[in-house]
Design a protein around this motif. Structure first.
Motif, mmCIF file in Angstrom:
data_model
loop_
_atom_site.group_PDB
_atom_site.id
_atom_site.type_symbol
_atom_site.label_atom_id
_atom_site.label_comp_id
_atom_site.label_asym_id
_atom_site.label_seq_id
_atom_site.Cartn_x
_atom_site.Cartn_y
_atom_site.Cartn_z
ATOM 1 N N ASP A 106 8.445 -6.457 10.405
ATOM 2 C CA ASP A 106 8.860 -6.371 9.002
ATOM 3 C C ASP A 106 7.827 -6.967 8.047
ATOM 4 O OD1 ASP A 106 11.183 -5.123 9.728
ATOM 5 O OD2 ASP A 106 12.482 -6.866 9.459
ATOM 6 N N TRP A 107 7.180 -8.051 8.458
ATOM 7 C CA TRP A 107 6.260 -8.750 7.558
ATOM 8 C C TRP A 107 4.996 -7.957 7.260
ATOM 9 C CZ3 TRP A 107 1.305 -9.848 9.103
ATOM 10 C CH2 TRP A 107 1.040 -9.829 10.478
ATOM 11 N N HIS A 108 4.690 -6.959 8.093
ATOM 12 C CA HIS A 108 3.469 -6.178 7.830
ATOM 13 C C HIS A 108 3.749 -4.692 7.688
ATOM 14 C CE1 HIS A 108 3.061 -4.501 11.931
ATOM 15 N NE2 HIS A 108 3.384 -5.699 12.402
ATOM 16 N N ASN A 109 4.981 -4.327 7.410
ATOM 17 C CA ASN A 109 5.353 -2.920 7.288
ATOM 18 C C ASN A 109 5.407 -2.538 5.812
ATOM 19 O OD1 ASN A 109 6.378 -0.366 7.463
ATOM 20 N ND2 ASN A 109 8.045 -0.896 8.861
ATOM 21 N N ASP A 110 4.298 -2.020 5.286
ATOM 22 C CA ASP A 110 4.270 -1.726 3.844
ATOM 23 C C ASP A 110 5.013 -0.442 3.505
ATOM 24 O OD1 ASP A 110 1.210 0.002 2.918
ATOM 25 O OD2 ASP A 110 2.385 0.185 4.762
ATOM 26 N N SER A 111 5.519 0.283 4.494
ATOM 27 C CA SER A 111 6.303 1.481 4.199
ATOM 28 C C SER A 111 7.660 1.139 3.584
ATOM 29 C CB SER A 111 6.510 2.317 5.467
ATOM 30 O OG SER A 111 7.349 1.640 6.389
ATOM 31 N N TYR A 112 8.078 -0.138 3.706
ATOM 32 C CA TYR A 112 9.348 -0.539 3.107
ATOM 33 C C TYR A 112 9.292 -0.544 1.583
ATOM 34 C CZ TYR A 112 11.446 -2.099 7.518
ATOM 35 O OH TYR A 112 11.980 -2.145 8.771
ATOM 36 N N ARG A 113 8.098 -0.803 1.011
ATOM 37 C CA ARG A 113 7.958 -0.914 -0.438
ATOM 38 C C ARG A 113 8.925 -1.974 -0.991
ATOM 39 N NH1 ARG A 113 4.065 1.256 0.921
ATOM 40 N NH2 ARG A 113 3.269 3.314 0.369
ATOM 41 N N TYR A 114 8.741 -3.183 -0.521
ATOM 42 C CA TYR A 114 9.637 -4.276 -0.882
ATOM 43 C C TYR A 114 9.809 -4.433 -2.394
ATOM 44 C CZ TYR A 114 9.472 -6.014 3.940
ATOM 45 O OH TYR A 114 9.591 -6.158 5.297
ATOM 46 N N GLU A 115 8.704 -4.214 -3.139
ATOM 47 C CA GLU A 115 8.751 -4.475 -4.577
ATOM 48 C C GLU A 115 9.614 -3.462 -5.337
ATOM 49 O OE1 GLU A 115 5.083 -1.900 -3.935
ATOM 50 O OE2 GLU A 115 6.257 -3.384 -2.864
ATOM 51 N N SER A 116 9.848 -2.283 -4.750
ATOM 52 C CA SER A 116 10.611 -1.259 -5.460
ATOM 53 C C SER A 116 11.916 -0.860 -4.768
ATOM 54 C CB SER A 116 9.744 -0.006 -5.652
ATOM 55 O OG SER A 116 9.286 0.482 -4.401
ATOM 56 N N ASN A 117 12.070 -1.230 -3.506
ATOM 57 C CA ASN A 117 13.269 -0.842 -2.760
ATOM 58 C C ASN A 117 14.335 -1.929 -2.899
ATOM 59 O OD1 ASN A 117 15.218 -0.019 -0.961
ATOM 60 N ND2 ASN A 117 13.789 0.420 0.709
ATOM 61 N N THR A 127 2.532 1.785 16.076
ATOM 62 C CA THR A 127 2.440 2.815 15.034
ATOM 63 C C THR A 127 2.556 2.246 13.624
ATOM 64 O OG1 THR A 127 4.818 3.236 15.254
ATOM 65 C CG2 THR A 127 3.316 4.634 16.533
ATOM 66 N N ILE A 128 2.828 0.936 13.524
ATOM 67 C CA ILE A 128 2.951 0.304 12.207
ATOM 68 C C ILE A 128 1.687 -0.499 11.919
ATOM 69 C CG2 ILE A 128 4.285 -1.291 10.769
ATOM 70 C CD1 ILE A 128 6.712 -0.654 12.486
ATOM 71 N N PRO A 129 0.842 -0.065 10.993
ATOM 72 C CA PRO A 129 -0.387 -0.803 10.680
ATOM 73 C C PRO A 129 -0.076 -2.204 10.167
ATOM 74 C CG PRO A 129 -0.406 1.393 9.687
ATOM 75 C CD PRO A 129 0.988 1.155 10.180
ATOM 76 N N VAL A 130 -1.008 -3.114 10.390
ATOM 77 C CA VAL A 130 -0.833 -4.486 9.905
ATOM 78 C C VAL A 130 -1.313 -4.562 8.464
ATOM 79 C CG1 VAL A 130 -1.482 -6.895 10.214
ATOM 80 C CG2 VAL A 130 -1.038 -5.462 12.208
ATOM 81 N N VAL A 131 -0.367 -4.447 7.553
ATOM 82 C CA VAL A 131 -0.625 -4.584 6.120
ATOM 83 C C VAL A 131 0.258 -5.729 5.637
ATOM 84 C CG1 VAL A 131 -0.657 -3.437 3.880
ATOM 85 C CG2 VAL A 131 -1.034 -2.098 5.970
ATOM 86 N N PRO A 132 -0.250 -6.956 5.604
ATOM 87 C CA PRO A 132 0.594 -8.133 5.328
ATOM 88 C C PRO A 132 1.382 -8.009 4.028
ATOM 89 C CG PRO A 132 -1.578 -8.804 6.077
ATOM 90 C CD PRO A 132 -1.649 -7.325 5.840
ATOM 91 N N SER A 181 7.999 -20.845 20.279
ATOM 92 C CA SER A 181 8.509 -19.694 21.020
ATOM 93 C C SER A 181 8.926 -18.547 20.105
ATOM 94 C CB SER A 181 9.709 -20.107 21.886
ATOM 95 O OG SER A 181 10.745 -20.668 21.091
ATOM 96 N N HIS A 182 8.971 -18.795 18.789
ATOM 97 C CA HIS A 182 9.335 -17.751 17.842
ATOM 98 C C HIS A 182 8.243 -17.634 16.774
ATOM 99 C CE1 HIS A 182 13.166 -18.423 19.787
ATOM 100 N NE2 HIS A 182 13.640 -17.326 19.213
ATOM 101 N N VAL A 183 8.230 -16.496 16.085
ATOM 102 C CA VAL A 183 7.166 -16.230 15.113
ATOM 103 C C VAL A 183 7.755 -15.655 13.828
ATOM 104 C CG1 VAL A 183 5.427 -15.808 16.900
ATOM 105 C CG2 VAL A 183 6.807 -13.895 16.048
ATOM 106 N N LEU A 184 6.888 -15.498 12.835
ATOM 107 C CA LEU A 184 7.297 -14.884 11.573
ATOM 108 C C LEU A 184 7.820 -13.471 11.839
ATOM 109 C CD1 LEU A 184 7.234 -14.975 8.391
ATOM 110 C CD2 LEU A 184 5.006 -13.851 8.572
ATOM 111 N N ASN A 185 9.018 -13.191 11.380
ATOM 112 C CA ASN A 185 9.542 -11.821 11.384
ATOM 113 C C ASN A 185 10.399 -11.653 10.130
ATOM 114 O OD1 ASN A 185 11.998 -13.169 12.367
ATOM 115 N ND2 ASN A 185 11.139 -12.946 14.411
ATOM 116 N N ASP A 186 11.555 -12.322 10.111
ATOM 117 C CA ASP A 186 12.338 -12.404 8.895
ATOM 118 C C ASP A 186 11.734 -13.520 8.034
ATOM 119 O OD1 ASP A 186 13.162 -14.790 10.204
ATOM 120 O OD2 ASP A 186 14.729 -13.675 11.223
ATOM 121 N N THR A 187 12.419 -13.926 6.999
ATOM 122 C CA THR A 187 11.923 -15.030 6.168
ATOM 123 C C THR A 187 12.777 -16.274 6.383
ATOM 124 O OG1 THR A 187 13.216 -14.146 4.305
ATOM 125 C CG2 THR A 187 10.890 -13.554 4.419
#
Length: 272
Positions: A83-94, A133-138, A188-194
């Motif tokens: 989720d943190w690098h999936n720019d297809s979500y368009r967080y700013e407009s969705n 298949t999801i590019p890393v776009v932070p 043991s866990h990493v950034l995914n959600d906030t």
């Protein structure tokens, strides 16, 4: 009078002097660039603090539920770890995936540290369950302390619900930078959600939980050796070393959990 041309020896001397000056100046320029990035990150976290303060004022002093305070793509075909690098979500407009805190921030740029971006692009694909298949776009790099607003059940909380319940605000983090990769024996866990949830050392589940980031004040090649920014309950921002051991009377806990726990003294048994 005709000018005398440089001899080969003179030219080599000039080149040597230039090379020496470059060697002297490059580290200083590198430090200046890193300091500029740190200043941006610090400013971002200050804005996070102010955004949370406004949210609390508007919501009867209740923290937002940390799982989806900023972004909540899980109901929108979430890729979870990506989720943190999936720019297809368009967080700013969705608006469907914007959490209740999102409206308190003006731009997407505020949601990630410039230093984070370099490490994310270098190591982003190493995170658990990466979808190739999801590019890393932070998209974001900060997470809310889960013990502020994090629910245990529908009616009970893991930590506290209201900011007034935090015992020592100057020592409790509100937001942190969270690591992107697992660190054996430490994270043991990493950034995914906030959501940032480190675990008590005697957590019966046996998980180490989330971890403050380790990418400040360290080169790209030594990604586990640095520290991460955090903003505390009084609004100050500081770099925090996640694995420092802190004596709490009955034993030691990492600074990860020490900074996260909001109820004061940490008990010997798992308190949640």
């Amino acid at each position: 009078m005709k000018k005398k041309a440089f001899t080969l020896i003179e030219l080599l001397v000039v080149i040597s002097i230039i090379a020496l000056l470059v060697a002297i100046l490059m580290p200083a320029l590198g430090k200046a660039r890193e300091q500029a990035k740190f200043t941006v990150c610090k400013t971002n976290m200050k804005q996070y603090y102010l955004g949370m303060a406004m949210y609390l004022e508007d919501n009867n002093d209740d923290y937002p539920e940390s799982w989806h305070a900023l972004f909540n793509p899980r109901g929108d075909n979430s890729t979870h770890y990506c989720d943190w690098h999936n720019d297809s979500y368009r967080y700013e407009s969705n608006t469907n995936i914007q959490g209740p805190l999102f409206k308190y921030f003006k731009t997407m740029e505020i949601h990630q540290c410039p230093t984070f971006e370099g490490f994310a692009r270098r190591y982003g694909e190493t995170h658990p369950n990466h979808v190739t298949t999801i590019p890393v776009v932070p998209q974001y790099s900060y997470s809310q302390n889960h013990y502020l607003g994090g629910k245990k059940t529908a009616t009970t909380y893991l930590g506290v619900r209201k900011s007034a319940e935090v015992k020592h605000p100057t020592e409790v983090v509100i937001f942190v930078e969270e690591t992107l990769w697992t660190i054996p024996g430490k994270a043991s866990h990493v950034l995914n959600d906030t959501c940032f949830r480190p675990r008590h050392p005697r957590d019966p589940a046996g998980f180490l939980g989330d971890c403050i980031a380790t990418y400040h004040n360290t080169p790209l090649t030594k990604k586990d050796d640095g520290s991460g920014d955090a903003v505390f309950g009084d609004g100050h921002v500081e770099l925090s070393i996640p694995f420092q051991m802190v004596n709490v009377g009955w034993g030691e806990v990492t600074s990860n959990f020490r900074y996260a726990w909001p109820k004061g003294n940490i008990p010997a048994n798992c308190p949640y």
